[in-house]
Write an enzyme that holds these catalytic residues in place. Structure first.
Site, PDB file in Angstrom:
ATOM      1  N   SER A 105     -33.070 -68.846 -37.005  1.00 41.46           N
ATOM      2  CA  SER A 105     -34.184 -69.382 -36.553  1.00 41.46           C
ATOM      3  C   SER A 105     -35.415 -69.883 -37.307  1.00 41.46           C
ATOM      4  O   SER A 105     -35.415 -69.018 -38.421  1.00 41.46           O
ATOM      5  CB  SER A 105     -35.012 -68.261 -35.520  1.00 41.46           C
ATOM      6  OG  SER A 105     -33.977 -67.933 -34.626  1.00 41.46           O
ATOM      7  N   CYS A 106     -36.159 -70.887 -36.936  1.00 40.77           N
ATOM      8  CA  CYS A 106     -37.033 -71.323 -37.981  1.00 40.77           C
ATOM      9  C   CYS A 106     -38.315 -71.571 -36.898  1.00 40.77           C
ATOM     10  O   CYS A 106     -38.121 -72.331 -36.107  1.00 40.77           O
ATOM     11  CB  CYS A 106     -36.826 -72.285 -38.667  1.00 40.77           C
ATOM     12  SG  CYS A 106     -37.912 -73.050 -39.718  1.00 40.77           S
TER      13      CYS A 106
END
Length: 127
Positions: A105-106
């Site tokens: 995830s970013c």
């Protein structure tokens, strides 16, 4: 089996009431790693590219101290100050996770500790 606190001088010391990582069984949960030089504690110069490389080096050292490695990472979470840096960060990330990359995830955030440009945490397993 109880939890084991992981600590190494090869990565920046925790700057608060938390551990560099916690191991439970064959799982390792790292705290967010920032681009601080472990020896000096100073943030590395050179912008987001240098910071991304240092974060990944620090993450690797914490994992190594736990008995794992970057190859054992199941999931990472990246916190970045500017989504415009995503492509460059992604290129550097791919150098460290080039074979069977983990889930990820970013998220773009307003501010990070010590005003760094990137922070990363991971969940890994110990083979």
């Amino acid at each position: 089996m109880g939890k084991l606190i992981v600590s190494t001088k090869k990565a920046p010391a925790a700057i608060g009431p938390y551990s560099q990582a916690v191991r439970l069984g064959n799982l390792v949960f790292t705290s967010g790693q920032i681009p601080a030089d472990p020896a000096s504690g100073e943030i590395v110069p050179g912008g987001v590219e240098a910071q991304a490389r240092q974060v990944l080096k620090n993450l690797g050292e914490v994992l190594s101290a736990s008995g794992a490695s970057l190859d054992n990472v199941l999931k990472t979470t990246l916190f970045i100050k500017n989504m415009d840096d995503f492509a460059l960060i992604n290129t550097i990330y791919a150098e460290f996770f080039n074979n069977e990359p983990p889930a990820r995830s970013c998220v773009e955030v307003a501010r990070l500790p010590k005003d760094v440009l990137i922070e990363m945490e991971a969940v890994a397993y110990i083979p």
